[in-house]
Design a protein around this motif. Structure first.
Motif, short mmCIF file in Angstrom:
data_model
loop_
_atom_site.label_atom_id
_atom_site.label_comp_id
_atom_site.label_asym_id
_atom_site.label_seq_id
_atom_site.Cartn_x
_atom_site.Cartn_y
_atom_site.Cartn_z
N ALA A 27 16.13 -78.31 -30.18
CA ALA A 27 15.25 -77.26 -30.70
C ALA A 27 15.56 -75.90 -30.08
O ALA A 27 15.03 -74.88 -30.54
CB ALA A 27 13.79 -77.62 -30.43
N PHE A 28 16.42 -75.87 -29.07
CA PHE A 28 16.77 -74.63 -28.39
C PHE A 28 18.07 -74.07 -28.93
O PHE A 28 19.13 -74.68 -28.80
CB PHE A 28 16.87 -74.88 -26.89
N SER A 29 17.99 -72.90 -29.54
CA SER A 29 19.18 -72.19 -30.03
C SER A 29 19.32 -70.91 -29.22
O SER A 29 18.57 -69.94 -29.46
CB SER A 29 19.04 -71.86 -31.52
N PRO A 30 20.22 -70.88 -28.26
CA PRO A 30 20.32 -69.71 -27.37
C PRO A 30 20.58 -68.40 -28.09
O PRO A 30 21.39 -68.33 -29.02
CB PRO A 30 21.51 -70.07 -26.47
N VAL A 31 19.86 -67.37 -27.68
CA VAL A 31 20.08 -66.00 -28.13
C VAL A 31 20.16 -65.16 -26.86
O VAL A 31 19.16 -64.93 -26.19
CB VAL A 31 18.93 -65.49 -29.03
N LEU A 32 21.37 -64.70 -26.53
CA LEU A 32 21.59 -64.04 -25.25
C LEU A 32 21.34 -62.54 -25.33
O LEU A 32 21.71 -61.88 -26.31
CB LEU A 32 23.02 -64.28 -24.77
N ASP A 33 20.70 -62.01 -24.30
CA ASP A 33 20.57 -60.56 -24.14
C ASP A 33 21.86 -60.08 -23.50
O ASP A 33 22.07 -60.25 -22.29
CB ASP A 33 19.37 -60.25 -23.26
N SER A 34 22.75 -59.47 -24.28
CA SER A 34 24.08 -59.11 -23.79
C SER A 34 24.05 -58.09 -22.66
O SER A 34 25.02 -57.98 -21.90
CB SER A 34 24.93 -58.57 -24.95
N ALA A 35 22.94 -57.37 -22.52
CA ALA A 35 22.82 -56.40 -21.43
C ALA A 35 22.65 -57.10 -20.08
O ALA A 35 22.93 -56.52 -19.03
CB ALA A 35 21.66 -55.46 -21.68
N GLU A 36 22.18 -58.37 -20.12
CA GLU A 36 21.92 -59.09 -18.88
C GLU A 36 22.76 -60.36 -18.72
O GLU A 36 23.08 -60.74 -17.59
CB GLU A 36 20.43 -59.48 -18.80
N VAL A 37 23.08 -61.00 -19.84
CA VAL A 37 23.73 -62.31 -19.78
C VAL A 37 25.03 -62.31 -20.58
O VAL A 37 25.05 -61.93 -21.75
CB VAL A 37 22.79 -63.42 -20.32
N GLU A 38 26.10 -62.76 -19.93
CA GLU A 38 27.40 -62.84 -20.59
C GLU A 38 27.63 -64.20 -21.22
O GLU A 38 28.27 -64.33 -22.26
CB GLU A 38 28.50 -62.53 -19.58
N ALA A 39 27.10 -65.27 -20.57
CA ALA A 39 27.33 -66.63 -21.07
C ALA A 39 26.22 -67.54 -20.57
O ALA A 39 25.52 -67.24 -19.61
CB ALA A 39 28.69 -67.15 -20.60
N LEU A 46 20.23 -68.57 -12.28
CA LEU A 46 19.20 -69.22 -13.09
C LEU A 46 18.50 -68.14 -13.91
O LEU A 46 18.39 -67.00 -13.47
CB LEU A 46 18.19 -69.91 -12.18
N PRO A 47 18.03 -68.47 -15.12
CA PRO A 47 17.25 -67.48 -15.86
C PRO A 47 16.04 -67.06 -15.04
O PRO A 47 15.38 -67.89 -14.43
CB PRO A 47 16.82 -68.25 -17.12
N THR A 70 23.17 -69.34 -16.26
CA THR A 70 23.73 -68.19 -16.98
C THR A 70 24.80 -67.51 -16.13
O THR A 70 24.82 -67.66 -14.90
CB THR A 70 22.65 -67.14 -17.32
N LEU A 71 25.66 -66.77 -16.80
CA LEU A 71 26.59 -65.88 -16.12
C LEU A 71 26.09 -64.46 -16.36
O LEU A 71 25.98 -64.02 -17.51
CB LEU A 71 28.01 -66.04 -16.67
N ARG A 72 25.75 -63.78 -15.28
CA ARG A 72 25.20 -62.44 -15.40
C ARG A 72 26.24 -61.46 -15.94
O ARG A 72 27.45 -61.59 -15.66
CB ARG A 72 24.68 -61.95 -14.05
N ALA A 73 25.78 -60.49 -16.71
CA ALA A 73 26.67 -59.51 -17.34
C ALA A 73 27.41 -58.69 -16.28
O ALA A 73 26.86 -58.38 -15.22
CB ALA A 73 25.87 -58.59 -18.25
N ALA A 74 28.65 -58.34 -16.58
CA ALA A 74 29.48 -57.57 -15.65
C ALA A 74 28.96 -56.15 -15.47
O ALA A 74 29.28 -55.48 -14.48
CB ALA A 74 30.92 -57.55 -16.16
N GLU A 91 16.09 -63.38 -21.68
CA GLU A 91 17.51 -63.47 -21.34
C GLU A 91 18.30 -64.39 -22.26
O GLU A 91 19.42 -64.07 -22.64
CB GLU A 91 17.67 -63.95 -19.89
N ILE A 92 17.72 -65.56 -22.59
CA ILE A 92 18.51 -66.56 -23.35
C ILE A 92 17.79 -67.05 -24.62
O ILE A 92 18.29 -67.94 -25.29
CB ILE A 92 18.88 -67.77 -22.46
N GLY A 93 16.64 -66.49 -24.93
CA GLY A 93 15.94 -66.86 -26.16
C GLY A 93 15.25 -68.20 -26.11
O GLY A 93 15.00 -68.81 -27.16
N LEU A 94 14.91 -68.67 -24.91
CA LEU A 94 14.24 -69.97 -24.76
C LEU A 94 12.75 -69.81 -25.01
O LEU A 94 12.04 -69.15 -24.25
CB LEU A 94 14.48 -70.54 -23.36
#
Length: 240
Positions: free
Chosen positions: A139-151, A79-80, A64-68, A102-105
């Motif tokens: 089966a994994f469809s990422p759902v990012l927590d924008s407060a923590e993860v940018e990408a 890493l998550p 992941t890329l951590r949020a700015a 963080e990523i909806g896994l």
């Protein structure tokens, strides 16, 4: 979709990994249970090294890329994972919970195969890397927590054993010299740099899972395991 020979080989490879490592989980000494703590484990964290097979049959790892906007390590590759919470039964649960947040896994999609030895940070936090297999990437469809993860992106695990797209800087901490490794990677026209603790963890994970040493001198600081046997061989050969 029907299975081709590449997919069959891939599934056999994942099965072999599960078979090789699975027995080490039950009594892994690094996976501390909640009952082992006499106080709140606020200085402990876990990260998930989530491996899956790419279209070429090689293992890849999710990053992941951590949020700015984060106060610490903002905009860095990670890493998550995160700090252990009171309700976490053990380090595996911490890593899986954080990955879901963080990523909806979904934790049910991950088969944990082993835990690496702890890494210690300069901030006094003990980090436990948890290695897991994502057998069904579709089966994994990422759902990012924008407060923590940018990408979110993924890279070949093998790159952390190669000397390509890698550079290192010598640093000194508490009178001890060590190397900090930087790995450059381009994903979907975006350049990423994996370095420091995340790079060190992935070098160790790749060495263990792929069962061979890196092509370069690691020269870790003592808090990350110190000089390896492979380092000693390389240093001896270079002095001849």
């Amino acid at each position: 979709m029907g299975s081709n020979s590449g997919e069959e080989r891939g599934s056999e490879r994942l099965k072999a990994l599960l078979h090789h490592f699975q027995p080490s989980i039950t009594n892994n000494p690094h996976n501390l249970k909640r009952s082992h703590f006499t106080s709140k484990p606020t200085k402990r964290a876990a990260v998930l090294i989530c491996l899956f097979e790419g279209s070429d049959g090689n293992l890849r790892v999710i990053l992941t890329l951590r949020a700015a906007s984060l106060s610490r390590h903002s905009g860095e590759v990670a890493l998550p994972g995160g700090k252990r919470e009171d309700g976490d039964a053990d380090d595996v649960e911490t890593a899986l919970r954080e990955a879901k947040e963080e990523i909806g896994l979904d934790p049910s999609l991950v088969s944990v195969i082993t835990l690496l030895e702890p890494f210690y940070t300069k901030y006094g936090i003990t980090v436990i890397p948890v290695v897991g297999i994502l057998s069904n990437k579709d089966a994994f469809s990422p759902v990012l927590d924008s407060a923590e993860v940018e990408a979110i992106f993924d890279v070949p695990l093998e790159m952390f054993l190669k000397n390509e797209n890698r550079r290192a800087e010598e640093r000194e901490w508490m009178g001890e010299k060590h190397l900090v490794h930087y790995f450059d990677y381009e994903f979907e026209n975006t350049q990423y740099v994996i370095w420091a603790l995340t790079a060190a963890i992935l070098i160790r994970a790749a060495t263990l899972v792929l069962r061979r040493p890196p092509e370069f001198l690691e020269q870790r600081p003592k808090i990350w395991g110190g000089i390896t046997e492979n380092d000693m061989i390389m240093l001896q050969n270079s002095s001849k």
